[in-house]
Design an enzyme around this catalytic site. Structure first.
Site, PDB file in Angstrom:
ATOM      1  N   LYS A 121      17.697  10.784  27.548  1.00 32.02           N
ATOM      2  CA  LYS A 121      18.772  11.721  27.864  1.00 32.02           C
ATOM      3  C   LYS A 121      18.230  13.019  28.469  1.00 32.02           C
ATOM      4  CE  LYS A 121      22.356   9.578  25.245  1.00 32.02           C
ATOM      5  NZ  LYS A 121      23.366   9.618  24.183  1.00 32.02           N
ATOM      6  N   ARG A 162      19.019   3.119  19.453  1.00 33.91           N
ATOM      7  CA  ARG A 162      19.504   2.559  20.722  1.00 33.91           C
ATOM      8  C   ARG A 162      18.569   3.052  21.820  1.00 33.91           C
ATOM      9  NH1 ARG A 162      23.067   3.831  24.972  1.00 33.91           N
ATOM     10  NH2 ARG A 162      24.289   2.028  25.713  1.00 33.91           N
TER      11      ARG A 162
END
Length: 346
Positions: free
Chosen positions: A277, A312
């Site tokens: 991210k 994840r």
């Protein structure tokens, strides 16, 4: 004013007076008491109210056929042309199947398939397009023997995915986008992942403001879990995700990650999805998403140290290797085989 209790998680030999975190090998003897109107305090775990003690200590049942007595890896398979990290790379069915098979061999315990980008500013994808992207890939991967989750906000997409073989529904909207998705999930008896997000992917990044990002996120996620449970999905089938990067600045993300163990108070297993991210690229000086594996792994292991049950990730092989070493150091010994349980999977 509500008091929240965050376990100060430890590993190694457990003292006799320590409490087990989620019934697993990690433990705690102290908690951080958090309030909106007072400074944080450190208290002995014996001072925990009974309801908090129960939620923090009780073992988490298996989810999608996976025991949660060790950290599990959810491999990300985006079959989209525009995902922030790997858009267009795996949207052809053959490429998607090959990548899914590679992730399974590298250590993924579960594969998460998404046909709609939820990056900041992303537009909504028509239902038919999302079904055409995801259902054939799920069907092509069902013979791998791993659980497959469908990453969608839409009941029609989830219904097609279930027919194709999906065994978990992962909704970034926390089951707020489509009123039909909760009842469908309840009727299917499948586990679900409930994530915290404000707004939509199209607008969530526009000046997110919180009074207290940690406690606000906790309260809002708790409310969504209560709502999903009221629709007929028992808490034993709910995976909770605080939504790192969704309607949160880099500073917000760090504040949540620093005190991530608070979310065990929800009474659900926790999923951490921070892989590649933007804040990892910003802090780690990696402008290209594909170069963010080291930073992603650092965040993942920090989450595992706080008791996160599922990660994840995009970089499955690299994360699996790091996790094997982290567990070996924690336990003081390597387990038989390539993976923590001798299966080659971490």
């Amino acid at each position: 004013m509500t008091t929240y209790y965050r376990p100060l998680v430890q590993s190694g030999p457990r003292p006799s007076h320590a409490l087990p975190l989620c019934g697993g090998p990690l433990w705690f003897t102290e908690v951080e008491a958090l309030r909106r109107d007072a400074a944080a305090r450190i208290l002995p775990a014996s001072d925990l109210p009974e309801d908090w003690s129960r939620r923090l200590c009780r073992p988490r049942p298996a989810l999608a056929g996976l025991s949660l007595d060790r950290p599990r890896l959810m491999g990300i398979l985006n079959v989209t042309p525009d995902s922030f990290s790997d858009g267009g790379v795996f949207n052809a069915p053959e490429a998607a199947r090959a990548h899914g098979k590679a992730m399974a061999g590298a250590g993924a315990d579960l594969i998460d398939i998404g046909g709609e980008s939820t990056r900041p500013g992303a537009a909504e994808v028509p239902v038919d397009d999302e079904i055409q992207r995801t259902a054939p890939v799920i069907e092509a991967l069902r013979d791998l023997g791993l659980p497959i989750s469908i990453d969608t906000r839409k009941a029609s997409v989830a219904r097609a995915a279930i027919r194709a073989g999906a065994g978990l529904i992962n909704d970034v909207s926390g089951f707020t986008h489509d009123p039909a998705l909760g009842p469908l999930a309840a009727a299917s008896a499948l586990p679900v992942c409930v994530m915290h997000m404000r707004g939509t992917p199209g607008d969530m990044h526009l000046d997110p403001v919180y009074d207290n990002v940690l406690l606000d996120t906790y309260d809002e996620l708790a409310a969504r879990i209560d709502a999903v449970e009221a629709e007929g999905i028992p808490r034993a089938r709910i995976l909770a995700d605080p939504g790192i990067g969704f309607a949160k600045t880099a500073g917000h993300n760090l504040q949540i990650l620093q005190r991530l163990s608070l979310f065990h108070g929800l009474g659900c297993p926790l999923l951490l999805g921070a892989s590649r991210k933007r804040f990892i690229g910003t802090i780690g000086a990696a402008s290209e998403a594909g170069a963010r594996a080291p930073g992603s792994i650092a965040v993942a292991l920090a989450g595992v140290a706080q008791g996160v049950q599922m990660l994840r990730v995009h970089d499955v092989a690299e994360t699996a290797q790091a996790l094997r070493l982290w567990l070996a150091v924690r336990d003081g010994a390597a387990r038989d085989g390539a993976g923590p349980e001798g299966t080659g999977r971490a």
